[in-house]
Design a protein around this motif. Sequence first.
Motif, PDB file in Angstrom:
ATOM      1  N   TRP A 131       0.819  -1.207   0.000  1.00  0.00           N
ATOM      2  CA  TRP A 131       0.000   0.000   0.000  1.00  0.00           C
ATOM      3  C   TRP A 131       0.857   1.262   0.000  1.00  0.00           C
ATOM      4  CZ3 TRP A 131      -4.050  -1.576   4.324  1.00  0.00           C
ATOM      5  CH2 TRP A 131      -4.790  -2.672   3.860  1.00  0.00           C
ATOM      6  N   TYR A 157       1.940   1.752  -3.509  1.00  0.00           N
ATOM      7  CA  TYR A 157       0.846   2.296  -4.296  1.00  0.00           C
ATOM      8  C   TYR A 157       0.683   3.787  -4.021  1.00  0.00           C
ATOM      9  CZ  TYR A 157      -0.773  -2.473  -5.371  1.00  0.00           C
ATOM     10  OH  TYR A 157      -0.882  -3.760  -5.820  1.00  0.00           O
ATOM     11  N   GLU A 163       1.097   6.854  -6.672  1.00  0.00           N
ATOM     12  CA  GLU A 163       0.006   7.781  -6.969  1.00  0.00           C
ATOM     13  C   GLU A 163       0.457   9.227  -6.768  1.00  0.00           C
ATOM     14  OE1 GLU A 163      -2.556   6.996  -8.404  1.00  0.00           O
ATOM     15  OE2 GLU A 163      -3.035   4.909  -7.954  1.00  0.00           O
ATOM     16  N   HIS A 223      -6.831   8.658  -5.494  1.00  0.00           N
ATOM     17  CA  HIS A 223      -6.277   7.328  -5.254  1.00  0.00           C
ATOM     18  C   HIS A 223      -5.254   7.356  -4.123  1.00  0.00           C
ATOM     19  CE1 HIS A 223      -7.247   6.022  -9.685  1.00  0.00           C
ATOM     20  NE2 HIS A 223      -8.319   6.367  -8.985  1.00  0.00           N
ATOM     21  N   TRP A 252      -5.370   5.121  -0.377  1.00  0.00           N
ATOM     22  CA  TRP A 252      -4.344   4.300   0.260  1.00  0.00           C
ATOM     23  C   TRP A 252      -3.878   4.917   1.582  1.00  0.00           C
ATOM     24  CZ3 TRP A 252      -4.649  -0.238  -1.444  1.00  0.00           C
ATOM     25  CH2 TRP A 252      -4.843  -0.516  -2.786  1.00  0.00           C
ATOM     26  N   SER A 301      -1.421  -1.121 -14.582  1.00  0.00           N
ATOM     27  CA  SER A 301      -1.865  -0.945 -13.203  1.00  0.00           C
ATOM     28  C   SER A 301      -2.204  -2.293 -12.557  1.00  0.00           C
ATOM     29  CB  SER A 301      -3.109  -0.045 -13.161  1.00  0.00           C
ATOM     30  OG  SER A 301      -3.647  -0.008 -11.855  1.00  0.00           O
ATOM     31  N   TYR A 321      -4.157  -2.739 -10.032  1.00  0.00           N
ATOM     32  CA  TYR A 321      -5.400  -2.654  -9.278  1.00  0.00           C
ATOM     33  C   TYR A 321      -6.436  -3.679  -9.729  1.00  0.00           C
ATOM     34  CZ  TYR A 321      -3.641   1.798  -7.471  1.00  0.00           C
ATOM     35  OH  TYR A 321      -2.887   2.758  -6.861  1.00  0.00           O
ATOM     36  N   ASP A 335      -5.741  -6.770  -7.653  1.00  0.00           N
ATOM     37  CA  ASP A 335      -5.497  -6.584  -6.213  1.00  0.00           C
ATOM     38  C   ASP A 335      -6.832  -6.367  -5.505  1.00  0.00           C
ATOM     39  OD1 ASP A 335      -4.733  -5.765  -3.631  1.00  0.00           O
ATOM     40  OD2 ASP A 335      -2.856  -4.923  -4.388  1.00  0.00           O
ATOM     41  N   ALA A 345      -7.657  -3.038  -3.657  1.00  0.00           N
ATOM     42  CA  ALA A 345      -7.985  -1.827  -4.411  1.00  0.00           C
ATOM     43  C   ALA A 345      -9.473  -1.796  -4.715  1.00  0.00           C
ATOM     44  CB  ALA A 345      -7.185  -1.779  -5.705  1.00  0.00           C
ATOM     45  N   MET A 350     -11.224   2.187  -8.715  1.00  0.00           N
ATOM     46  CA  MET A 350      -9.863   2.599  -9.020  1.00  0.00           C
ATOM     47  C   MET A 350      -9.305   1.845 -10.215  1.00  0.00           C
ATOM     48  SD  MET A 350      -8.467   2.868  -5.108  1.00  0.00           S
ATOM     49  CE  MET A 350      -6.764   3.120  -5.596  1.00  0.00           C
ATOM     50  N   ALA A 351      -9.607   0.552 -10.325  1.00  0.00           N
ATOM     51  CA  ALA A 351      -9.177  -0.216 -11.490  1.00  0.00           C
ATOM     52  C   ALA A 351      -9.815   0.338 -12.762  1.00  0.00           C
ATOM     53  CB  ALA A 351      -9.540  -1.684 -11.310  1.00  0.00           C
ATOM     54  N   GLU A 382      -8.080   3.585 -13.788  1.00  0.00           N
ATOM     55  CA  GLU A 382      -6.795   3.405 -14.463  1.00  0.00           C
ATOM     56  C   GLU A 382      -7.007   3.043 -15.930  1.00  0.00           C
ATOM     57  OE1 GLU A 382      -3.737   3.979 -12.987  1.00  0.00           O
ATOM     58  OE2 GLU A 382      -5.032   4.761 -11.418  1.00  0.00           O
TER      59      GLU A 382
END
Length: 367
Positions: free
Chosen positions: A17, A20, A24, A56, A60, A103, A105, A108, A111, A115-116, A119
């Motif tokens: 994290w 990440y 970001e 983002h 995190w 990415s 995300y 993961d 996430a 957010m995915a 991206e």
Amino acid sequence: MTQSSTPQPTKVQIRRWRKYMADEVAEGAIYRELAVKRTGQEHQILRGLAEAEERHENYWRAKLGEHARPVRPSLRRTMLRFMARHFGSVFVLALAQRAEGNSPYATDQDAAPQMAADEQVHEEVVRALATAGRTRLSGNFRAAVFGANDGLVSNLALVMGIGATGVASSFVLFSGIAGLLAGALSMAAGEFVSVRSQRELLSASRPTQVTLSAAQNLDLDANELVLIYKARGMNDEDAEHRAAERMGLFTCDCNPSFSLHPEVRSAELEREHEELGSAPGAAMSSFMFFASGAVIPILPYIFGLSGLPAVIVAVVLVGIALLLTGGIVGLLSGASPVKRGMRQLAIGLGAAAVTYCLGLLFGTSVA
């Protein structure tokens, strides 16, 4: 009753994290740096991307809580930020496009799904922004890259083929210089003729305003304006309708798609002209970059090396150059620079190996 508490993140999660969050922060800074060098809509788009990256980052940061300590971002994003600050070129956008497309995300579970999706959208936004820069580079840059690669491969093949016959190093050097000049002049002449011919063909295709200037003097019973509009792609009814309007018989309250507007076609042709680049510019780029590529295989001979050591040094130098040019093309096209570089290397050294083997065979047969 005991209250349920949020589970504490593991050490692995904390490290991931933090990475990440750092990335970001770096990506937001990259887009802000690029926005400073842009105006109008591009400035607003880049600022919007920076704000999205900040959201983002905050996601995190909230998940980390007391563990939200700053860490160093990845090397790629550090380099991107440096390039954005000092260059702000299309290369930065191409690299940013790849970063958005890779990415983690999507796979993961920590996430958020949004957010995915963000991206994925960011990749397309950056792709669209980079397209304008790629278009501006596609004319002269295409000639430059092809010229450099042709110079590298053709002169390396020439030098290795002649060198393998066992002739004197001075003869190999002379052959390399001759190949450099002949190839550079040939490339420049060919590129000039090619681009000039394409531009002339585009110019010849541009619609004129003859429909306005000639309409008042045409014979109403033999209205040849109809032929113009048919040639531009209209059917019979639409062509007659537009011709009647041009001759002032009535005001057309019809579908504007009845005619192919010269101003629209002209704008398309201007964009095509821009993509082609100028003929002198393309010729000069071809000459200079072919020569800059072709000089590399003969550098060992210029500095006095001969025999197998000269061949090995030439192969190493050309291999490095092929990796660099292939990597640059990969960056600009949004592909993997490593794969493009290795492809260029394989093609170049493969061609040189063929001529070297032929040179060995020819030298043996002569002996």
